[in-house]
Motif scaffolding. Structure first.
Motif, PDB file in Angstrom:
ATOM      1  N   ALA A  83       0.777  -1.196   0.061  1.00  0.00           N
ATOM      2  CA  ALA A  83      -0.231  -0.016   0.025  1.00  0.00           C
ATOM      3  C   ALA A  83       0.843   1.353   0.061  1.00  0.00           C
ATOM      4  O   ALA A  83       0.439   2.225  -0.699  1.00  0.00           O
ATOM      5  N   PHE A  84       2.018   1.313   0.706  1.00  0.00           N
ATOM      6  CA  PHE A  84       2.828   2.434   0.807  1.00  0.00           C
ATOM      7  C   PHE A  84       3.472   2.732  -0.449  1.00  0.00           C
ATOM      8  O   PHE A  84       3.733   3.688  -1.068  1.00  0.00           O
ATOM      9  N   ASN A  85       3.885   1.400  -1.287  1.00  0.00           N
ATOM     10  CA  ASN A  85       4.555   1.628  -2.361  1.00  0.00           C
ATOM     11  C   ASN A  85       3.454   2.362  -3.574  1.00  0.00           C
ATOM     12  O   ASN A  85       3.858   2.750  -4.562  1.00  0.00           O
ATOM     13  N   ALA A  86       2.181   1.916  -3.429  1.00  0.00           N
ATOM     14  CA  ALA A  86       1.214   2.223  -4.419  1.00  0.00           C
ATOM     15  C   ALA A  86       0.570   3.576  -4.135  1.00  0.00           C
ATOM     16  O   ALA A  86      -0.075   4.133  -4.907  1.00  0.00           O
ATOM     17  N   MET A  87       0.870   4.236  -3.120  1.00  0.00           N
ATOM     18  CA  MET A  87       0.259   5.550  -2.495  1.00  0.00           C
ATOM     19  C   MET A  87       0.310   6.358  -3.680  1.00  0.00           C
ATOM     20  O   MET A  87      -0.473   7.231  -3.925  1.00  0.00           O
ATOM     21  N   PRO A  88       1.397   6.607  -4.381  1.00  0.00           N
ATOM     22  CA  PRO A  88       1.563   7.836  -5.374  1.00  0.00           C
ATOM     23  C   PRO A  88       0.547   7.429  -6.584  1.00  0.00           C
ATOM     24  O   PRO A  88       0.181   8.573  -7.220  1.00  0.00           O
ATOM     25  N   LEU A  89       0.182   6.436  -6.620  1.00  0.00           N
ATOM     26  CA  LEU A  89      -0.915   5.888  -7.946  1.00  0.00           C
ATOM     27  C   LEU A  89      -2.391   6.107  -7.329  1.00  0.00           C
ATOM     28  O   LEU A  89      -3.255   6.132  -8.077  1.00  0.00           O
ATOM     29  N   PHE A  90      -2.578   6.052  -6.061  1.00  0.00           N
ATOM     30  CA  PHE A  90      -3.846   6.317  -5.432  1.00  0.00           C
ATOM     31  C   PHE A  90      -4.715   7.033  -5.741  1.00  0.00           C
ATOM     32  O   PHE A  90      -4.123   8.236  -5.964  1.00  0.00           O
ATOM     33  N   GLN A  91      -6.106   6.850  -6.458  1.00  0.00           N
ATOM     34  CA  GLN A  91      -6.972   7.827  -6.426  1.00  0.00           C
ATOM     35  C   GLN A  91      -7.929   7.960  -5.560  1.00  0.00           C
ATOM     36  O   GLN A  91      -8.853   6.802  -5.625  1.00  0.00           O
ATOM     37  N   TRP A  92      -8.245   8.948  -4.676  1.00  0.00           N
ATOM     38  CA  TRP A  92      -9.326   8.689  -3.773  1.00  0.00           C
ATOM     39  C   TRP A  92     -10.737   8.534  -4.373  1.00  0.00           C
ATOM     40  O   TRP A  92     -11.179   9.617  -5.162  1.00  0.00           O
ATOM     41  N   GLN A  93     -11.275   7.476  -3.877  1.00  0.00           N
ATOM     42  CA  GLN A  93     -12.664   7.352  -4.414  1.00  0.00           C
ATOM     43  C   GLN A  93     -14.009   7.158  -3.243  1.00  0.00           C
ATOM     44  O   GLN A  93     -14.767   6.764  -3.526  1.00  0.00           O
ATOM     45  N   GLY A  94     -13.209   7.516  -1.978  1.00  0.00           N
ATOM     46  CA  GLY A  94     -14.141   6.998  -0.956  1.00  0.00           C
ATOM     47  C   GLY A  94     -13.077   6.727   0.228  1.00  0.00           C
ATOM     48  O   GLY A  94     -11.954   6.862   0.192  1.00  0.00           O
ATOM     49  N   PRO A  95     -13.700   6.234   1.185  1.00  0.00           N
ATOM     50  CA  PRO A  95     -12.782   6.014   2.557  1.00  0.00           C
ATOM     51  C   PRO A  95     -11.733   4.794   2.056  1.00  0.00           C
ATOM     52  O   PRO A  95     -11.810   3.856   1.171  1.00  0.00           O
ATOM     53  N   ILE A  96     -10.585   5.053   2.901  1.00  0.00           N
ATOM     54  CA  ILE A  96      -9.482   4.432   2.322  1.00  0.00           C
ATOM     55  C   ILE A  96      -9.507   2.860   2.915  1.00  0.00           C
ATOM     56  O   ILE A  96      -8.729   1.874   2.394  1.00  0.00           O
ATOM     57  N   ARG A  97     -10.194   2.538   4.031  1.00  0.00           N
ATOM     58  CA  ARG A  97     -10.238   1.188   4.753  1.00  0.00           C
ATOM     59  C   ARG A  97     -10.893   0.162   3.796  1.00  0.00           C
ATOM     60  O   ARG A  97      -9.979  -0.888   3.904  1.00  0.00           O
ATOM     61  N   PRO A  98     -11.755   0.376   3.164  1.00  0.00           N
ATOM     62  CA  PRO A  98     -12.108  -0.630   2.059  1.00  0.00           C
ATOM     63  C   PRO A  98     -10.895  -1.058   0.948  1.00  0.00           C
ATOM     64  O   PRO A  98     -10.561  -2.068   0.514  1.00  0.00           O
ATOM     65  N   TRP A  99     -10.124   0.065   0.727  1.00  0.00           N
ATOM     66  CA  TRP A  99      -8.839  -0.341  -0.258  1.00  0.00           C
ATOM     67  C   TRP A  99      -7.960  -1.052   0.374  1.00  0.00           C
ATOM     68  O   TRP A  99      -7.319  -2.016  -0.079  1.00  0.00           O
ATOM     69  N   PHE A 100      -7.703  -0.755   1.707  1.00  0.00           N
ATOM     70  CA  PHE A 100      -6.696  -1.500   2.517  1.00  0.00           C
ATOM     71  C   PHE A 100      -7.093  -2.954   2.708  1.00  0.00           C
ATOM     72  O   PHE A 100      -6.511  -3.919   2.543  1.00  0.00           O
ATOM     73  N   LEU A 101      -8.397  -3.165   3.077  1.00  0.00           N
ATOM     74  CA  LEU A 101      -9.142  -4.553   3.008  1.00  0.00           C
ATOM     75  C   LEU A 101      -9.098  -5.266   1.689  1.00  0.00           C
ATOM     76  O   LEU A 101      -8.870  -6.555   1.750  1.00  0.00           O
ATOM     77  N   ARG A 102      -9.343  -4.559   0.746  1.00  0.00           N
ATOM     78  CA  ARG A 102      -8.977  -5.224  -0.547  1.00  0.00           C
ATOM     79  C   ARG A 102      -7.609  -5.766  -1.069  1.00  0.00           C
ATOM     80  O   ARG A 102      -7.325  -6.753  -1.511  1.00  0.00           O
ATOM     81  N   CYS A 103      -6.792  -5.035  -0.685  1.00  0.00           N
ATOM     82  CA  CYS A 103      -5.393  -5.195  -0.641  1.00  0.00           C
ATOM     83  C   CYS A 103      -5.063  -6.345   0.121  1.00  0.00           C
ATOM     84  O   CYS A 103      -4.189  -7.379  -0.343  1.00  0.00           O
ATOM     85  N   ALA A 104      -5.597  -6.599   1.127  1.00  0.00           N
ATOM     86  CA  ALA A 104      -5.234  -7.655   2.272  1.00  0.00           C
ATOM     87  C   ALA A 104      -5.976  -8.882   1.422  1.00  0.00           C
ATOM     88  O   ALA A 104      -5.373  -9.886   1.473  1.00  0.00           O
ATOM     89  N   HIS A 105      -7.148  -8.737   0.842  1.00  0.00           N
ATOM     90  CA  HIS A 105      -7.783  -9.840   0.202  1.00  0.00           C
ATOM     91  C   HIS A 105      -6.832 -10.416  -0.819  1.00  0.00           C
ATOM     92  O   HIS A 105      -6.916 -11.671  -0.964  1.00  0.00           O
ATOM     93  N   ASN A 106      -6.510  -9.516  -1.700  1.00  0.00           N
ATOM     94  CA  ASN A 106      -5.643  -9.762  -2.703  1.00  0.00           C
ATOM     95  C   ASN A 106      -4.290 -10.606  -2.371  1.00  0.00           C
ATOM     96  O   ASN A 106      -3.846 -11.430  -3.037  1.00  0.00           O
ATOM     97  N   ARG A 107      -3.818  -9.926  -1.126  1.00  0.00           N
ATOM     98  CA  ARG A 107      -2.518 -10.676  -0.648  1.00  0.00           C
ATOM     99  C   ARG A 107      -2.951 -11.840  -0.213  1.00  0.00           C
ATOM    100  O   ARG A 107      -1.800 -13.059  -0.535  1.00  0.00           O
ATOM    101  N   ILE A 108      -3.868 -12.119   0.421  1.00  0.00           N
ATOM    102  CA  ILE A 108      -4.167 -13.695   0.893  1.00  0.00           C
ATOM    103  C   ILE A 108      -4.488 -14.552  -0.129  1.00  0.00           C
ATOM    104  O   ILE A 108      -3.933 -15.674  -0.133  1.00  0.00           O
ATOM    105  N   ALA A 109      -5.092 -14.208  -1.195  1.00  0.00           N
ATOM    106  CA  ALA A 109      -5.337 -14.973  -2.646  1.00  0.00           C
ATOM    107  C   ALA A 109      -4.021 -15.184  -3.205  1.00  0.00           C
ATOM    108  O   ALA A 109      -3.812 -16.565  -3.412  1.00  0.00           O
TER     109      ALA A 109
END
Length: 146
Positions: A83-109
């Motif tokens: 997430a830290f490495n992707a921050m420069p590319l991140f575009q705000w579309q709403g709360p960041i918590r779901p984005w962190f959880l989606r990153c976690a989901h992808n990492r688990i997969a």
């Protein structure tokens, strides 16, 4: 008394320490959106505040899905590094918590995919009872030719 530094030196460090503490307090008062924008510009302290706010939720999410504490800690760390490495590319579309959880989901997969691709040890037979005697029979030696 151990005075390796003159008193003036300590006095000069005090304002910078106070400004650092003040900056930390002011960062904590920012919204997630503001912290995300600052993180995208390379402010690691802003990302640190985001980390402190969301690490417990991400860890709980990962731990619930993998069941192992050490693995959950490792995967959570991977999530925040990515997430830290992707921050420069991140575009705000709403709360960041779901984005962190989606990153976690992808990492688990990705983790489970890599585990499936790993070579597995062959299942060994059960050596109890008759099956064990059958598998553990001595191999007959060939008789010498005369």
């Amino acid at each position: 008394m151990h005075d390796s530094l003159p008193a003036r030196r300590w006095d000069s460090l005090l304002p910078s320490l106070k400004s650092w503490l003040g900056a930390r307090e002011s960062l904590e008062s920012l919204t997630d959106r503001q912290l995300t924008e600052r993180s995208g510009l390379g402010d690691s302290r802003a990302f640190g505040v985001l980390y402190q706010r969301h690490v417990a939720d991400v860890y709980r999410y990962v731990k619930l899905r993998v069941g192992d504490t050490a693995l959950a800690e490792d995967l959570t760390q991977d999530v925040f590094i990515s997430a830290f490495n992707a921050m420069p590319l991140f575009q705000w579309q709403g709360p960041i918590r779901p984005w962190f959880l989606r990153c976690a989901h992808n990492r688990i997969a990705n983790h489970w995919r890599s585990v499936q691709r790993s070579p597995r040890l062959a299942d060994l037979p059960d050596f109890d009872g008759e099956a064990g005697r059958r598998w553990c029979r001595p191999v007959p030696r060939p008789r010498p030719r005369s």
